[in-house]
Design an enzyme around this catalytic site. Structure first.
Site, PDB file in Angstrom:
ATOM      1  N   ASN A  13       0.807  -1.239   0.000  1.00 16.17           N
ATOM      2  CA  ASN A  13       0.000   0.000   0.000  1.00 16.17           C
ATOM      3  C   ASN A  13       0.830   1.274   0.000  1.00 16.17           C
ATOM      4  O   ASN A  13       0.283   2.369  -0.139  1.00 16.17           O
ATOM      5  CB  ASN A  13      -0.994   0.019   1.181  1.00 16.17           C
ATOM      6  CG  ASN A  13      -1.965  -1.146   1.120  1.00 16.17           C
ATOM      7  OD1 ASN A  13      -2.638  -1.322   0.103  1.00 16.17           O
ATOM      8  ND2 ASN A  13      -2.016  -1.969   2.142  1.00 16.17           N
ATOM      9  N   ALA A  79       2.164  -3.079   6.578  1.00 14.81           N
ATOM     10  CA  ALA A  79       1.352  -3.988   7.414  1.00 14.81           C
ATOM     11  C   ALA A  79       2.085  -5.288   7.746  1.00 14.81           C
ATOM     12  O   ALA A  79       1.806  -5.915   8.779  1.00 14.81           O
ATOM     13  CB  ALA A  79       0.031  -4.292   6.714  1.00 14.81           C
ATOM     14  N   HIS A  82       3.663  -6.215  11.250  1.00 16.46           N
ATOM     15  CA  HIS A  82       2.914  -6.747  12.383  1.00 16.46           C
ATOM     16  C   HIS A  82       2.513  -8.212  12.216  1.00 16.46           C
ATOM     17  O   HIS A  82       1.912  -8.787  13.108  1.00 16.46           O
ATOM     18  CB  HIS A  82       1.655  -5.889  12.602  1.00 16.46           C
ATOM     19  CG  HIS A  82       1.913  -4.421  12.454  1.00 16.46           C
ATOM     20  ND1 HIS A  82       2.763  -3.739  13.296  1.00 16.46           N
ATOM     21  CD2 HIS A  82       1.497  -3.508  11.527  1.00 16.46           C
ATOM     22  CE1 HIS A  82       2.826  -2.473  12.913  1.00 16.46           C
ATOM     23  NE2 HIS A  82       2.067  -2.313  11.835  1.00 16.46           N
ATOM     24  N   ASP A  89      12.442 -13.862   9.412  1.00 19.12           N
ATOM     25  CA  ASP A  89      13.438 -14.907   9.132  1.00 19.12           C
ATOM     26  C   ASP A  89      14.425 -14.457   8.051  1.00 19.12           C
ATOM     27  O   ASP A  89      15.630 -14.697   8.171  1.00 19.12           O
ATOM     28  CB  ASP A  89      12.748 -16.199   8.685  1.00 19.12           C
ATOM     29  CG  ASP A  89      12.114 -16.961   9.847  1.00 19.12           C
ATOM     30  OD1 ASP A  89      12.421 -16.632  11.011  1.00 19.12           O
ATOM     31  OD2 ASP A  89      11.315 -17.883   9.575  1.00 19.12           O
ATOM     32  N   GLU A 100      14.465  -0.170  10.520  1.00 16.91           N
ATOM     33  CA  GLU A 100      13.014  -0.240  10.300  1.00 16.91           C
ATOM     34  C   GLU A 100      12.487   1.189  10.296  1.00 16.91           C
ATOM     35  O   GLU A 100      12.813   1.973  11.202  1.00 16.91           O
ATOM     36  CB  GLU A 100      12.390  -1.063  11.434  1.00 16.91           C
ATOM     37  CG  GLU A 100      10.877  -1.160  11.362  1.00 16.91           C
ATOM     38  CD  GLU A 100      10.318  -1.950  12.559  1.00 16.91           C
ATOM     39  OE1 GLU A 100      11.106  -2.586  13.300  1.00 16.91           O
ATOM     40  OE2 GLU A 100       9.091  -1.901  12.751  1.00 16.91           O
ATOM     41  N   LEU A 103       6.399   5.829   8.573  1.00 16.43           N
ATOM     42  CA  LEU A 103       5.975   7.224   8.473  1.00 16.43           C
ATOM     43  C   LEU A 103       5.234   7.648   9.733  1.00 16.43           C
ATOM     44  O   LEU A 103       5.494   8.702  10.317  1.00 16.43           O
ATOM     45  CB  LEU A 103       5.061   7.394   7.252  1.00 16.43           C
ATOM     46  CG  LEU A 103       5.768   7.117   5.925  1.00 16.43           C
ATOM     47  CD1 LEU A 103       4.867   6.365   4.983  1.00 16.43           C
ATOM     48  CD2 LEU A 103       6.262   8.404   5.320  1.00 16.43           C
ATOM     49  N   SER A 104       4.271   6.809  10.138  1.00 16.41           N
ATOM     50  CA  SER A 104       3.501   7.088  11.346  1.00 16.41           C
ATOM     51  C   SER A 104       4.202   6.459  12.548  1.00 16.41           C
ATOM     52  O   SER A 104       5.196   5.738  12.384  1.00 16.41           O
ATOM     53  CB  SER A 104       2.090   6.505  11.201  1.00 16.41           C
ATOM     54  OG  SER A 104       2.150   5.084  11.168  1.00 16.41           O
ATOM     55  N   ARG A 109      -1.027   4.141  17.669  1.00 15.88           N
ATOM     56  CA  ARG A 109      -2.210   3.770  16.878  1.00 15.88           C
ATOM     57  C   ARG A 109      -2.865   2.506  17.451  1.00 15.88           C
ATOM     58  O   ARG A 109      -2.701   2.216  18.625  1.00 15.88           O
ATOM     59  CB  ARG A 109      -1.779   3.624  15.411  1.00 15.88           C
ATOM     60  CG  ARG A 109      -1.171   4.921  14.857  1.00 15.88           C
ATOM     61  CD  ARG A 109      -0.719   4.768  13.428  1.00 15.88           C
ATOM     62  NE  ARG A 109      -1.847   4.446  12.561  1.00 15.88           N
ATOM     63  CZ  ARG A 109      -1.696   4.000  11.303  1.00 15.88           C
ATOM     64  NH1 ARG A 109      -0.475   3.851  10.794  1.00 15.88           N
ATOM     65  NH2 ARG A 109      -2.755   3.723  10.570  1.00 15.88           N
ATOM     66  N   ARG A 113      -0.971  -2.711  15.897  1.00 13.38           N
ATOM     67  CA  ARG A 113       0.269  -2.162  15.299  1.00 13.38           C
ATOM     68  C   ARG A 113       1.403  -2.049  16.322  1.00 13.38           C
ATOM     69  O   ARG A 113       2.501  -1.617  15.992  1.00 13.38           O
ATOM     70  CB  ARG A 113       0.002  -0.770  14.707  1.00 13.38           C
ATOM     71  CG  ARG A 113      -0.970  -0.778  13.558  1.00 13.38           C
ATOM     72  CD  ARG A 113      -1.101   0.615  12.941  1.00 13.38           C
ATOM     73  NE  ARG A 113      -2.351   0.736  12.228  1.00 13.38           N
ATOM     74  CZ  ARG A 113      -2.559   0.328  10.967  1.00 13.38           C
ATOM     75  NH1 ARG A 113      -1.579  -0.184  10.265  1.00 13.38           N
ATOM     76  NH2 ARG A 113      -3.741   0.457  10.400  1.00 13.38           N
TER      77      ARG A 113
HETATM   78  C1  DQA Z   1       3.411   2.017   8.282  1.00 18.44           C
HETATM   79  C2  DQA Z   1       2.683   1.643   9.580  1.00 18.44           C
HETATM   80  C3  DQA Z   1       1.986   0.307   9.433  1.00 18.44           C
HETATM   81  O1  DQA Z   1       1.290  -0.032  10.641  1.00 18.44           O
HETATM   82  C4  DQA Z   1       0.956   0.366   8.317  1.00 18.44           C
HETATM   83  O2  DQA Z   1       0.367  -0.906   8.106  1.00 18.44           O
HETATM   84  C5  DQA Z   1       1.510   0.908   7.045  1.00 18.44           C
HETATM   85  C6  DQA Z   1       2.483   1.989   7.083  1.00 18.44           C
HETATM   86  C7  DQA Z   1       4.006   3.436   8.367  1.00 18.44           C
HETATM   87  O3  DQA Z   1       4.873   3.736   7.551  1.00 18.44           O
HETATM   88  O4  DQA Z   1       3.584   4.252   9.190  1.00 18.44           O
HETATM   89  O5  DQA Z   1       1.090   0.524   5.965  1.00 18.44           O
HETATM   90  O6  DQA Z   1       4.478   1.106   8.105  1.00 18.44           O
END
Ligand code: DQA
Length: 146
Positions: A13, A79, A82, A89, A100, A103-104, A109, A113
């Site tokens: 996404n 996603a 999670h 692995d 890692e 953005l959020s 949240r 998550r």
């Molecule tokens: C994300 C946070 C994830 O929980 C979410 O499923 C995403 C984007 C972020 O960049 O904030 O698709 O990885």
């Protein structure tokens, strides 16, 4: 000066960045973020491989590729953060720095998550700063990988 490579891999996404829930993820597109990463690496001996996939297996293949082709990995697993033991692995087989990047801030949240399989394999986590997080991750790598 030997050329080094940073892999930046993005999960499901994130191709919709800029249009998808902009109040959470911002208005920058993934192409905008890639351009800023390229600009940041100008004049360094680091090259960039920047990719996105909606498919878990494709991300596993790219992580495996990074074992031999990359000097550091920045991963926004979206996603799959999670849910994915497969990504975890694959990451455990790497011996390069792994950052890692989100953005959020997933911890602010929904509770689903709050757990990350990827964090167990990452050297560090950057979350909650929007698109700038990718640049922070690159700066962290530049300071650590000589
Ligand atoms: C994300 C946070 C994830 O929980 C979410 O499923 C995403 C984007 C972020 O960049 O904030 O698709 O990885």
């Amino acid at each position: 000066m030997s050329q080094k490579t940073i892999y930046v891999l993005n999960g499901p996404n994130l191709n919709l960045l800029g249009m998808r829930e902009p109040e959470i993820y911002g208005r920058d597109t993934l192409a905008d973020i890639e351009s800023r990463c390229v600009a940041l690496l100008e004049g360094t001996d680091f090259g960039l491989v920047f990719r996105q996939s909606n498919h878990e297996g494709q991300l596993v293949d790219w992580i495996q590729e990074a074992r031999t082709e990359a000097d550091a990995l920045i991963l926004n697993p979206a996603a799959y953060t999670h849910t994915s033991v497969a990504l975890y692995d694959a990451l455990k087989a790497l011996s390069i720095p792994i950052i890692e990047c989100h953005l959020s801030n997933p911890h602010a949240r929904e509770t689903f998550r709050h757990h990350s399989y990827v964090s167990l394999a990452a050297n560090g986590v950057i979350a909650g700063f929007g698109a700038i997080g990718y640049e922070l991750a690159i700066r962290a790598i530049l300071s650590q990988v000589k």
